[in-house]
Design an enzyme around this catalytic site. Structure first.
Site, PDB file in Angstrom:
ATOM      1  N   LYS A 120      34.202  60.723   3.954  1.00 12.53           N
ATOM      2  CA  LYS A 120      33.919  59.411   3.922  1.00 12.53           C
ATOM      3  C   LYS A 120      34.838  59.241   2.483  1.00 12.53           C
ATOM      4  O   LYS A 120      34.870  59.585   1.406  1.00 12.53           O
ATOM      5  CB  LYS A 120      32.739  58.950   2.802  1.00 12.53           C
ATOM      6  CG  LYS A 120      32.427  57.730   3.236  1.00 12.53           C
ATOM      7  CD  LYS A 120      32.140  57.044   4.456  1.00 12.53           C
ATOM      8  CE  LYS A 120      32.601  55.766   4.774  1.00 12.53           C
ATOM      9  NZ  LYS A 120      31.302  55.532   6.718  1.00 12.53           N
TER      10      LYS A 120
HETATM   11  P1  NAD Z   1      31.996  44.775   6.563  1.00 10.70           P
HETATM   12  O1  NAD Z   1      32.811  44.721   4.831  1.00 10.70           O
HETATM   13  O2  NAD Z   1      32.652  43.774   7.048  1.00 10.70           O
HETATM   14  O3  NAD Z   1      30.501  44.039   6.280  1.00 10.70           O
HETATM   15  C1  NAD Z   1      29.770  43.853   4.929  1.00 10.70           C
HETATM   16  C2  NAD Z   1      28.386  42.937   4.955  1.00 10.70           C
HETATM   17  O4  NAD Z   1      27.665  42.944   3.888  1.00 10.70           O
HETATM   18  C3  NAD Z   1      29.140  41.529   4.329  1.00 10.70           C
HETATM   19  O5  NAD Z   1      28.184  40.309   5.568  1.00 10.70           O
HETATM   20  C4  NAD Z   1      28.387  41.280   2.738  1.00 10.70           C
HETATM   21  O6  NAD Z   1      28.036  38.938   3.284  1.00 10.70           O
HETATM   22  C5  NAD Z   1      27.016  41.917   3.354  1.00 10.70           C
HETATM   23  N1  NAD Z   1      26.409  42.245   1.984  1.00 10.70           N
HETATM   24  C6  NAD Z   1      27.342  42.814   1.020  1.00 10.70           C
HETATM   25  N2  NAD Z   1      26.449  42.853  -0.108  1.00 10.70           N
HETATM   26  C7  NAD Z   1      25.257  42.220   0.419  1.00 10.70           C
HETATM   27  C8  NAD Z   1      24.138  42.109  -0.641  1.00 10.70           C
HETATM   28  N3  NAD Z   1      23.878  42.503  -2.160  1.00 10.70           N
HETATM   29  N4  NAD Z   1      23.253  41.634  -0.023  1.00 10.70           N
HETATM   30  C9  NAD Z   1      23.096  41.379   1.489  1.00 10.70           C
HETATM   31  N5  NAD Z   1      24.400  41.329   2.290  1.00 10.70           N
HETATM   32  C10 NAD Z   1      25.188  41.831   1.205  1.00 10.70           C
HETATM   33  O7  NAD Z   1      31.195  45.854   6.438  1.00 10.70           O
HETATM   34  P2  NAD Z   1      31.162  46.237   8.082  1.00 10.70           P
HETATM   35  O8  NAD Z   1      31.942  47.303   8.350  1.00 10.70           O
HETATM   36  O9  NAD Z   1      29.716  45.964   8.701  1.00 10.70           O
HETATM   37  O10 NAD Z   1      29.616  47.553   7.024  1.00 10.70           O
HETATM   38  C11 NAD Z   1      28.205  47.345   7.161  1.00 10.70           C
HETATM   39  C12 NAD Z   1      27.535  48.755   7.349  1.00 10.70           C
HETATM   40  O11 NAD Z   1      27.400  49.135   7.778  1.00 10.70           O
HETATM   41  C13 NAD Z   1      27.504  49.335   6.220  1.00 10.70           C
HETATM   42  O12 NAD Z   1      26.915  50.537   5.393  1.00 10.70           O
HETATM   43  C14 NAD Z   1      28.764  50.719   7.272  1.00 10.70           C
HETATM   44  O13 NAD Z   1      28.864  51.606   6.139  1.00 10.70           O
HETATM   45  C15 NAD Z   1      28.431  50.599   8.419  1.00 10.70           C
HETATM   46  N6  NAD Z   1      29.297  50.842   9.208  1.00 10.70           N
HETATM   47  C16 NAD Z   1      30.264  50.491   9.386  1.00 10.70           C
HETATM   48  C17 NAD Z   1      31.243  51.033  10.269  1.00 10.70           C
HETATM   49  C18 NAD Z   1      32.324  49.575  11.282  1.00 10.70           C
HETATM   50  O14 NAD Z   1      32.860  50.535  12.027  1.00 10.70           O
HETATM   51  N7  NAD Z   1      32.797  48.363   9.793  1.00 10.70           N
HETATM   52  C19 NAD Z   1      31.033  51.774  11.285  1.00 10.70           C
HETATM   53  C20 NAD Z   1      29.764  52.832  10.795  1.00 10.70           C
HETATM   54  C21 NAD Z   1      29.269  51.935   9.746  1.00 10.70           C
END
Ligand code: NAD
Length: 432
Positions: A120
């Site tokens: 990561k």
């Molecule tokens: P992203 O940046 O697209 O979205 C993040 C979201 O979190 C946004 O909607 C933001 O408004 C919200 N957020 C941030 N701070 C916040 C708070 N304090 N309260 C409420 N909401 C809040 O990120 P993503 O890619 O959707 O990733 C989200 C999660 O999924 C993370 O834990 C990431 O590690 C995990 N993840 C993502 C992927 C991927 O393919 N993108 C894969 C596996 C896991």
């Protein structure tokens, strides 16, 4: 915490802090290893990442000034294949968080039986505060800083919170232009735009994988997905795609919380319209037709399924005490603290664990990496079919292990992943 887990942590010099994300994650993993009676040397190896790199690098800002940024790449374990895991751009990125997320990637790839390890990375930056030019310069400078550490056969980053396909394109281009293989070098990252070798469907893959998990597992909790109601935390890549795809199953999205606020509608929010609103305005606040609600009201949403898809440690004892859903499906990594999980368990609320629920992204990333190395392309239908089969097989394995050990689904998912890792360690032995 088990006695043997405490012994391993003591031997490695960890000072126990219940709020520390790395310790929360590794304690969970080590306790499961204790349950399986895995060899002690294996627990020691898994308790620490193989490599931790921190870089500081200057970036030219649009006003002519320079700012110094801090970036990380942590490589936890590569016994199964090249390190694999996202790069996060967020002001709260820390070594501790990146290490914890790298462990989860090792466990996730093992659970999904992918020939990939766990890593990561991240940069401590608020990407929303930068112009596109500043973001491009920051990305290029970061990748040149960690460039000798990553590579298509060594360590393959991907998007995470705050990064996207455009940023992956800049990363691949920087790698190729700083000594990487001119053509196969683009396999250094996944989640690229399709025209640059990205896999069709990668953008929605994590949300799609979660929907597959829900289809497989929620019926066993007496929930019919076509009539289910749900709430989502975070409406970024994962949250918004889960909602848009669940819409097709007939489930009703009742409330959403993100960094701009919370909204709700008893009759259901239009997931596709909401995604357009977030793309245009940056958050869910002000979505026409929905009612603004406060955060506690959001957690108390009257729904069948709660889907945290934002950041880590958002469901503490407090939120766990408010949740009325019968199922928490973890779209985000480590969204539930151990204390929060105990409250959920006491209240009879099931948790579908992150390493299973959000594994769709890395599963399709694996396809992208493979097709780049072979200079091939893949059709969306083939990827959809492979994703469905892989997620279903993992769900079935997790259910079987839960039955065998009479344990919760998180322990079962870790146990299945650890069993696979232990088998490969036994086959390879410890070098030399
Ligand atoms: P992203 O940046 O697209 O979205 C993040 C979201 O979190 C946004 O909607 C933001 O408004 C919200 N957020 C941030 N701070 C916040 C708070 N304090 N309260 C409420 N909401 C809040 O990120 P993503 O890619 O959707 O990733 C989200 C999660 O999924 C993370 O834990 C990431 O590690 C995990 N993840 C993502 C992927 C991927 O393919 N993108 C894969 C596996 C896991």
């Amino acid at each position: 915490m088990g006695d043997e887990t405490r012994g391993v942590l003591d031997e490695l010099g960890f000072r126990f802090d219940p709020d520390d994300l790395y310790l929360q994650v590794i304690t969970n993993v080590l306790d499961t290893a204790e349950l399986l009676d895995l060899p002690r040397h294996l627990r020691l190896i898994l308790a620490q990442p193989t490599n931790e790199l921190i870089v500081h690098f200057p970036v030219l800002m649009d006003d002519g000034s320079y700012r110094l940024y801090k970036g990380y790449r942590v490589q936890h374990n590569d016994i199964l294949g090249p390190y694999k895991g996202g790069i996060r751009y967020h002001a709260g990125v820390s070594l501790d968080h990146v290490k914890a997320l790298a462990v989860l990637m090792t466990m996730k790839c093992a659970l999904m039986r992918l020939p990939l390890g766990g890593g990561k990375g991240g940069v401590q930056v608020d990407p929303r505060a930068l112009s596109p030019d500043e973001l491009r310069r920051l990305t290029r400078r970061f990748i040149s800083g960690i460039g000798t550490f990553i590579g298509p056969h060594v360590d393959v980053p991907a998007p995470d919170v705050g990064t996207n396909a455009q940023i992956m394109a800049w990363m691949a281009d920087t790698y190729v232009n700083t000594g990487g293989d001119r053509f196969a070098g683009r396999a250094v990252v996944t989640g690229k735009p399709i025209e640059m070798g990205g896999a069709p469907g990668r953008e929605q893959a994590t949300g799609q994988g979660l929907v597959e998990v829900l289809r497989c597992l929620v019926p066993s909790f007496g929930v019919d997905l076509t009539e289910a109601t749900y709430a989502v935390v975070g409406y970024g890549n994962v949250g918004s795609w889960v909602a848009r795809l669940l819409d097709r199953d007939g489930a009703t999205l009742r409330s959403v919380l993100d960094h701009t606020g919370a909204i709700g509608d008893e009759d259901g929010l239009d997931a596709w319209e909401l995604a357009r609103h977030v793309a245009a305005t940056g958050g869910v606040a002000g979505f026409p037709g929905a009612t603004a609600i406060d955060t506690d009201e959001f957690w108390r949403s009257d729904v069948d399924v709660m889907i945290p898809a934002a950041l880590e440690q958002m469901i503490t004892e407090r939120e766990a005490g408010l949740i009325r859903a019968g199922i928490v499906a973890e779209g985000a990594n480590a969204p539930t603290t151990p204390a929060g999980e105990r409250v959920l368990a006491d209240r009879g609320i099931a948790v579908l664990p992150a390493i299973l629920c959000n594994a769709g992204g890395v599963t399709v990333s694996y396809h992208e990496w493979r097709q780049n190395l072979a200079a091939e392309t893949t059709r969306l239908d083939d990827i959809d079919g492979w994703l469905r089969e892989t997620m279903q097989a993992a769900c079935e394995r997790v259910l079987a292990v839960a039955k065998r050990h009479d344990c919760d689904l998180r322990t079962a998912a870790y146990a299945d992943a650890l069993d696979h890792l232990a088998t490969v360690y036994a086959q390879r032995g410890i070098f030399p």
